[in-house]
Design a protein around this motif. Structure first.
Motif, PDB file in Angstrom:
ATOM      1  N   PRO A  18      18.400  50.200  49.386  1.00  0.00           N
ATOM      2  CA  PRO A  18      17.662  49.342  50.150  1.00  0.00           C
ATOM      3  C   PRO A  18      16.538  48.654  49.507  1.00  0.00           C
ATOM      4  CG  PRO A  18      17.659  51.500  51.088  1.00  0.00           C
ATOM      5  CD  PRO A  18      18.710  51.676  50.100  1.00  0.00           C
ATOM      6  N   ARG A  19      15.772  49.515  48.754  1.00  0.00           N
ATOM      7  CA  ARG A  19      14.545  49.117  48.087  1.00  0.00           C
ATOM      8  C   ARG A  19      14.931  48.054  47.064  1.00  0.00           C
ATOM      9  NH1 ARG A  19      12.981  54.036  44.340  1.00  0.00           N
ATOM     10  NH2 ARG A  19      10.993  52.598  44.046  1.00  0.00           N
ATOM     11  N   LEU A  20      15.984  48.113  46.389  1.00  0.00           N
ATOM     12  CA  LEU A  20      16.423  46.827  45.559  1.00  0.00           C
ATOM     13  C   LEU A  20      16.813  45.574  46.334  1.00  0.00           C
ATOM     14  CD1 LEU A  20      16.618  46.361  42.589  1.00  0.00           C
ATOM     15  CD2 LEU A  20      19.001  47.333  42.606  1.00  0.00           C
ATOM     16  N   ALA A  21      17.568  46.056  47.347  1.00  0.00           N
ATOM     17  CA  ALA A  21      17.930  44.813  48.303  1.00  0.00           C
ATOM     18  C   ALA A  21      16.857  44.120  48.814  1.00  0.00           C
ATOM     19  CB  ALA A  21      18.848  45.430  49.579  1.00  0.00           C
ATOM     20  N   ALA A  22      15.746  44.864  49.260  1.00  0.00           N
ATOM     21  CA  ALA A  22      14.643  44.160  49.633  1.00  0.00           C
ATOM     22  C   ALA A  22      13.979  43.250  48.786  1.00  0.00           C
ATOM     23  CB  ALA A  22      13.497  45.360  50.035  1.00  0.00           C
ATOM     24  N   PHE A  23      13.946  43.546  47.514  1.00  0.00           N
ATOM     25  CA  PHE A  23      13.310  42.632  46.408  1.00  0.00           C
ATOM     26  C   PHE A  23      14.395  41.437  46.439  1.00  0.00           C
ATOM     27  CE2 PHE A  23      10.828  46.307  45.082  1.00  0.00           C
ATOM     28  CZ  PHE A  23       9.896  45.680  44.453  1.00  0.00           C
ATOM     29  N   VAL A  24      15.560  41.757  46.282  1.00  0.00           N
ATOM     30  CA  VAL A  24      16.649  40.530  46.188  1.00  0.00           C
ATOM     31  C   VAL A  24      16.340  39.767  47.278  1.00  0.00           C
ATOM     32  CG1 VAL A  24      18.915  40.029  46.041  1.00  0.00           C
ATOM     33  CG2 VAL A  24      18.035  42.007  44.801  1.00  0.00           C
ATOM     34  N   PHE A 189      22.369  42.585  34.176  1.00  0.00           N
ATOM     35  CA  PHE A 189      21.672  42.496  35.696  1.00  0.00           C
ATOM     36  C   PHE A 189      20.439  43.050  35.827  1.00  0.00           C
ATOM     37  CE2 PHE A 189      21.068  45.057  39.429  1.00  0.00           C
ATOM     38  CZ  PHE A 189      21.645  44.311  40.455  1.00  0.00           C
ATOM     39  N   ALA A 190      20.103  44.117  34.804  1.00  0.00           N
ATOM     40  CA  ALA A 190      18.451  44.403  34.900  1.00  0.00           C
ATOM     41  C   ALA A 190      17.575  43.375  34.682  1.00  0.00           C
ATOM     42  CB  ALA A 190      18.269  45.597  33.886  1.00  0.00           C
ATOM     43  N   ALA A 191      18.011  42.557  33.717  1.00  0.00           N
ATOM     44  CA  ALA A 191      17.020  41.358  33.321  1.00  0.00           C
ATOM     45  C   ALA A 191      16.869  40.300  34.324  1.00  0.00           C
ATOM     46  CB  ALA A 191      17.570  40.634  32.190  1.00  0.00           C
ATOM     47  N   ARG A 192      18.062  40.103  35.254  1.00  0.00           N
ATOM     48  CA  ARG A 192      18.113  38.973  36.154  1.00  0.00           C
ATOM     49  C   ARG A 192      17.730  39.571  37.695  1.00  0.00           C
ATOM     50  NH1 ARG A 192      23.184  37.979  38.895  1.00  0.00           N
ATOM     51  NH2 ARG A 192      24.797  39.291  38.544  1.00  0.00           N
ATOM     52  N   CYS A 193      17.781  40.820  37.941  1.00  0.00           N
ATOM     53  CA  CYS A 193      17.680  41.429  39.376  1.00  0.00           C
ATOM     54  C   CYS A 193      16.245  41.539  39.681  1.00  0.00           C
ATOM     55  CB  CYS A 193      18.377  42.488  39.433  1.00  0.00           C
ATOM     56  SG  CYS A 193      18.341  43.188  41.299  1.00  0.00           S
ATOM     57  N   PRO A 194      15.698  40.777  40.897  1.00  0.00           N
ATOM     58  CA  PRO A 194      14.232  41.246  41.080  1.00  0.00           C
ATOM     59  C   PRO A 194      14.224  42.576  41.489  1.00  0.00           C
ATOM     60  CG  PRO A 194      15.235  39.326  42.227  1.00  0.00           C
ATOM     61  CD  PRO A 194      16.403  40.049  41.628  1.00  0.00           C
ATOM     62  N   GLY A 195      12.964  43.360  41.057  1.00  0.00           N
ATOM     63  CA  GLY A 195      12.807  44.491  41.622  1.00  0.00           C
ATOM     64  C   GLY A 195      13.548  45.712  40.969  1.00  0.00           C
ATOM     65  N   PHE A 196      14.181  45.366  39.892  1.00  0.00           N
ATOM     66  CA  PHE A 196      15.045  46.531  39.175  1.00  0.00           C
ATOM     67  C   PHE A 196      14.161  47.352  38.477  1.00  0.00           C
ATOM     68  CE2 PHE A 196      17.465  48.337  35.397  1.00  0.00           C
ATOM     69  CZ  PHE A 196      18.591  48.740  36.343  1.00  0.00           C
ATOM     70  N   ALA A 197      13.069  47.106  37.844  1.00  0.00           N
ATOM     71  CA  ALA A 197      12.125  47.903  37.157  1.00  0.00           C
ATOM     72  C   ALA A 197      11.273  48.601  37.939  1.00  0.00           C
ATOM     73  CB  ALA A 197      11.293  46.954  36.153  1.00  0.00           C
ATOM     74  N   GLU A 198      10.798  47.783  39.236  1.00  0.00           N
ATOM     75  CA  GLU A 198      10.056  48.605  40.211  1.00  0.00           C
ATOM     76  C   GLU A 198      10.716  49.751  40.809  1.00  0.00           C
ATOM     77  OE1 GLU A 198       8.741  44.100  39.864  1.00  0.00           O
ATOM     78  OE2 GLU A 198      10.519  45.289  39.578  1.00  0.00           O
ATOM     79  N   THR A 199      12.085  49.664  40.899  1.00  0.00           N
ATOM     80  CA  THR A 199      12.534  50.735  41.777  1.00  0.00           C
ATOM     81  C   THR A 199      13.388  51.630  40.773  1.00  0.00           C
ATOM     82  OG1 THR A 199      14.849  49.370  41.821  1.00  0.00           O
ATOM     83  CG2 THR A 199      13.078  49.201  43.665  1.00  0.00           C
ATOM     84  N   MET A 200      13.090  51.649  39.700  1.00  0.00           N
ATOM     85  CA  MET A 200      13.789  52.724  38.660  1.00  0.00           C
ATOM     86  C   MET A 200      13.390  53.918  39.163  1.00  0.00           C
ATOM     87  SD  MET A 200      15.344  51.532  35.873  1.00  0.00           S
ATOM     88  CE  MET A 200      15.052  52.567  34.543  1.00  0.00           C
ATOM     89  N   PRO A 201      14.341  55.079  39.166  1.00  0.00           N
ATOM     90  CA  PRO A 201      13.802  56.390  39.551  1.00  0.00           C
ATOM     91  C   PRO A 201      12.851  56.828  38.813  1.00  0.00           C
ATOM     92  CG  PRO A 201      16.206  56.564  38.489  1.00  0.00           C
ATOM     93  CD  PRO A 201      15.746  54.889  38.589  1.00  0.00           C
ATOM     94  N   ARG A 202      11.937  57.557  39.299  1.00  0.00           N
ATOM     95  CA  ARG A 202      10.858  58.293  38.862  1.00  0.00           C
ATOM     96  C   ARG A 202      10.293  59.489  39.492  1.00  0.00           C
ATOM     97  NH1 ARG A 202       8.371  53.886  41.228  1.00  0.00           N
ATOM     98  NH2 ARG A 202       6.504  54.507  42.403  1.00  0.00           N
TER      99      ARG A 202
END
Length: 202
Positions: A18-24, A189-202
């Motif tokens: 859902p975090r990624l979907a929110a960006f998308v 996908f990582a290059a084109r998807c909004p929020g991909f980097a922001e939602t990486m697990p950490r």
């Protein structure tokens, strides 16, 4: 202003969906992420979701929705519908089927993770671990044979990307070996998807 709260952890692959979907969907500014500890008996998560599971979405009126699939459908509804879950039946069920495959990889991976987290190594069931690994490998081979879309970002693509990220983060399996098409898909996908980097697990 945030009027939606996602209770999750920053390492949960199901919470990442859902975090990624929110960006998308352009909803990221409306979503606040609140870390939840599902092991903590005093965490309000257990009153927000009787299962005590993440992710759980808390709406402005205090009501809740769960699990990740329901939250993604709700986000799609908020964004006008048909954005990450197509309305046309054939495309809709193809997207939901791909989501089920990605979620299935996650289910098996989480079961592997729990086996090694909660048991001493001498007590690990190798039969159980092999059974779960078999599910994951068959699913990954199916994705190698037919990678997700390079043009759309639907619930299926989101689920698959989160499942591959979980393998990298938690399991360390070399899933890319022998699967160049799937590995290339994730890179694109990582290059084109909004929020991909922001939602990486950490």
């Amino acid at each position: 202003m945030a009027d939606l709260i996602v209770r999750t952890s920053l390492t949960s692959p199901f919470g990442r969906k859902p975090r990624l979907a929110a960006f998308v969907l352009g909803l990221a500014e409306r979503v606040e992420v609140q870390v939840a500890d599902f092991f903590d008996e005093t965490d309000s998560l257990r009153t927000q979701n009787p299962l005590g599971k993440i992710p759980t979405l808390v709406l402005a009126d205090g009501s809740t929705l769960y699990d990740s699939r329901v939250i993604l459908e709700y986000f799609d509804h908020l964004a006008g519908g048909g954005r990450i879950i197509p309305s046309e039946p054939a495309a809709r069920f193809a997207a939901l089927k791909l989501q089920a495959l990605g979620d299935g990889i996650l289910d098996a991976g989480v079961l592997r993770r729990l086996e090694t987290m909660f048991r001493d190594e001498a007590m690990w069931s190798q039969r159980w671990l092999s059974y779960q690994s078999g599910k994951m490998n068959r699913a990954l081979d199916a994705l190698e044979a037919a990678p997700p879309s390079d043009t759309e970002i639907l619930v299926g693509e989101i689920a698959v990307a989160c499942s591959l990220g979980f393998i990298d983060f938690r399991l360390g399996d070399d899933w890319r070996a022998g699967r160049p098409r799937l590995a290339g898909w994730l890179d694109r996908f990582a290059a084109r998807c909004p929020g991909f980097a922001e939602t990486m697990p950490r």
